[in-house]
Write a protein that holds these residues in place. Structure first.
Motif, PDB file in Angstrom:
ATOM      1  N   LYS A  16       0.876  -1.165   0.000  1.00 54.17           N
ATOM      2  CA  LYS A  16       0.000   0.000   0.000  1.00 54.17           C
ATOM      3  C   LYS A  16       0.915   1.217   0.000  1.00 54.17           C
ATOM      4  CE  LYS A  16      -3.826  -1.821   2.734  1.00 54.17           C
ATOM      5  NZ  LYS A  16      -4.759  -1.491   3.811  1.00 54.17           N
ATOM      6  N   THR A  56       0.832   5.943   4.391  1.00 56.63           N
ATOM      7  CA  THR A  56      -0.009   7.082   4.749  1.00 56.63           C
ATOM      8  C   THR A  56       0.122   7.475   6.213  1.00 56.63           C
ATOM      9  OG1 THR A  56      -1.887   5.616   5.209  1.00 56.63           O
ATOM     10  CG2 THR A  56      -1.728   6.531   2.972  1.00 56.63           C
ATOM     11  N   ARG A  65      -6.144   7.973   1.372  1.00 57.59           N
ATOM     12  CA  ARG A  65      -7.088   7.055   2.002  1.00 57.59           C
ATOM     13  C   ARG A  65      -8.527   7.376   1.621  1.00 57.59           C
ATOM     14  NH1 ARG A  65      -6.003   4.476   7.239  1.00 57.59           N
ATOM     15  NH2 ARG A  65      -3.802   3.962   7.256  1.00 57.59           N
ATOM     16  N   LYS A  69      -9.137   5.952  -1.639  1.00 61.92           N
ATOM     17  CA  LYS A  69      -8.622   4.574  -1.734  1.00 61.92           C
ATOM     18  C   LYS A  69      -7.432   4.442  -2.685  1.00 61.92           C
ATOM     19  CE  LYS A  69     -11.836   2.967   0.972  1.00 61.92           C
ATOM     20  NZ  LYS A  69     -11.541   2.875   2.367  1.00 61.92           N
ATOM     21  N   ASN A 116      -4.428   4.761  -1.808  1.00 64.94           N
ATOM     22  CA  ASN A 116      -3.370   4.058  -1.089  1.00 64.94           C
ATOM     23  C   ASN A 116      -3.369   2.553  -1.384  1.00 64.94           C
ATOM     24  OD1 ASN A 116      -5.830   3.873   0.470  1.00 64.94           O
ATOM     25  ND2 ASN A 116      -4.606   3.118   2.181  1.00 64.94           N
TER      26      ASN A 116
END
Length: 132
Positions: free
Chosen positions: A55, A58, A87, A90, A92
């Motif tokens: 991912k 973040t 985030r 989405k 990430n």
């Protein structure tokens, strides 16, 4: 075999199409936050094999050891400002197409679970979910 073929084709197309988006995000992540681009989390894949799910980073690297632990709230102070944007939309999650390309995951099928959840399942359930 057919499923794997389509995973390779679809993930290759997705990587090529998303490159104009991924490269600037990677540069921004490198220059902000703590300077790392990817977050790797161990997940349990097919046949119960662990792999590192990718991912975009973040949060702070030490987030699991900070207040809140493994639970992330909506206004969590451990999330970088740019991470909130990633985030929210989405974005990430996009690096997971790399996992699909390398065969760790599939476009179609269950989402691999973290070991902490996997370990709670009975062996019968593990046998069923490990097939996919």
């Amino acid at each position: 075999m057919t499923k794997r073929f389509f995973d390779i084709i679809l993930s290759t197309i997705a990587i090529l199409i998303s490159c104009p988006l991924l490269i600037p995000i990677m540069i921004i992540l490198k220059l902000t936050g703590e300077g790392y681009i990817f977050y790797k989390q161990e997940r349990i894949g097919q046949n119960g094999e662990p792999f590192n799910l990718l991912k975009f980073a973040t949060m702070f690297k030490d987030s699991p050891n900070m207040e809140g632990g493994n639970i992330t709230g909506k206004a969590d102070p451990r999330i970088f400002p740019f991470g909130k944007f990633l985030r929210k939309y989405k974005i990430n999650e996009l690096p997971q197409i790399i996992n699909v390309f390398f065969g760790d995951m599939s476009v179609v099928g269950r989402r691999p679970t973290v070991r902490e959840h996997y370990d709670f399942y009975t062996q019968d359930v593990k046998n069923v979910i490990s097939k996919y």
